[in-house]
Design an enzyme around this catalytic site. Structure first.
Site, PDB file in Angstrom:
ATOM      1  N   MET A 112       2.494  17.436  47.170  1.00  0.00           N
ATOM      2  CA  MET A 112       1.262  17.711  46.424  1.00  0.00           C
ATOM      3  C   MET A 112       1.584  18.623  45.231  1.00  0.00           C
ATOM      4  O   MET A 112       2.375  19.553  45.364  1.00  0.00           O
ATOM      5  CB  MET A 112       0.248  18.433  47.312  1.00  0.00           C
ATOM      6  CG  MET A 112      -0.222  17.643  48.500  1.00  0.00           C
ATOM      7  SD  MET A 112      -1.426  16.389  48.133  1.00  0.00           S
ATOM      8  CE  MET A 112      -2.785  17.350  47.522  1.00  0.00           C
ATOM      9  N   GLU A 166      -1.180   7.018  43.947  1.00  0.00           N
ATOM     10  CA  GLU A 166      -1.582   7.244  45.342  1.00  0.00           C
ATOM     11  C   GLU A 166      -1.064   6.121  46.255  1.00  0.00           C
ATOM     12  O   GLU A 166      -1.762   5.626  47.135  1.00  0.00           O
ATOM     13  CB  GLU A 166      -3.102   7.399  45.460  1.00  0.00           C
ATOM     14  CG  GLU A 166      -3.686   8.523  44.630  1.00  0.00           C
ATOM     15  CD  GLU A 166      -3.269   9.928  45.068  1.00  0.00           C
ATOM     16  OE1 GLU A 166      -2.684  10.090  46.167  1.00  0.00           O
ATOM     17  OE2 GLU A 166      -3.528  10.876  44.306  1.00  0.00           O
ATOM     18  N   CYS A 189       7.784  25.570  46.302  1.00  0.00           N
ATOM     19  CA  CYS A 189       6.997  26.374  47.248  1.00  0.00           C
ATOM     20  C   CYS A 189       6.708  27.733  46.598  1.00  0.00           C
ATOM     21  O   CYS A 189       7.350  28.116  45.622  1.00  0.00           O
ATOM     22  CB  CYS A 189       7.837  26.537  48.525  1.00  0.00           C
ATOM     23  SG  CYS A 189       7.090  27.541  49.832  1.00  0.00           S
TER      24      CYS A 189
END
Length: 187
Positions: free
Chosen positions: A14, A83, A140
């Site tokens: 994401m 997607e 991250c």
């Protein structure tokens, strides 16, 4: 020599700018006077019926993957799928047909895995059948490469629930595997 079309799967966690990349690839083709067909699964209705929208604000008109078998693809230089994790095995087979039998390149963008670390159906078959597999990278909070998608509920990482829950930055975040496993969202 005759150039054969390829099926590309570009996956990332994401927030890795997959949709922005897809829209930019579409733009590059169009800037050179070539027609491109942008598609997405009908299931993805977050950004409107026939629109793909990136987090950074880029948008493009699209059609639904479910309509693709009825379209004459001869005028198109490329098919771009956003997607793609939401595709079925049969829909990925349709993409293989477009590449192998119609010689139209297909570039599919999507998540590799869900919030539980399991492959999505579309991603599984794209990983199995794509000619080229490329990672779209993001990081991250700790600075390491993010490879996992975490679902966040009330400020906590959860690993139970339906595989598909459409959402964005408020419901999901990308984490490195260590922090996804531990559920740690920040320092």
């Amino acid at each position: 020599m005759y150039e054969m079309a390829k099926l590309y799967f570009r996956y990332g966690a994401m927030g890795s700018s997959k949709t922005a990349n897809a829209i930019m690839v579409r733009y590059n083709y169009m800037e050179r006077g070539q027609q491109v067909l942008m598609v997405k699964p009908k299931l993805d209705n977050r950004d409107g019926e026939r629109t793909v929208l990136s987090r950074c604000g880029l948008s493009a008109e699209c059609m639904f993957m479910e309509e693709l078998p009825t379209v004459d693809l001869t005028p198109y230089a490329c098919v771009i799928v956003d997607e793609a994790q939401f595709l079925t095995k049969a829909q990925v087979e349709e993409l293989v047909h477009i590449v192998d039998d119609l010689n139209v390149p297909v570039i599919a963008y999507g998540l590799r895995t869900d919030f539980q670390g399991n492959l999505f159906e579309g991603s599984q078959w794209l990983m199995a059948w794509a000619d080229t597999i490329e990672e779209v990278k993001t990081i991250c909070w700790c600075g390491k490469k993010a490879t996992c998608n975490a679902r966040v509920v009330d400020g906590h990482v959860v690993k139970q629930g339906d595989q598909i829950l459409l959402g964005g930055n408020s419901q999901y975040t990308s984490l490195c595997r260590k922090h996804w496993r531990s559920g740690k969202l920040n320092e």
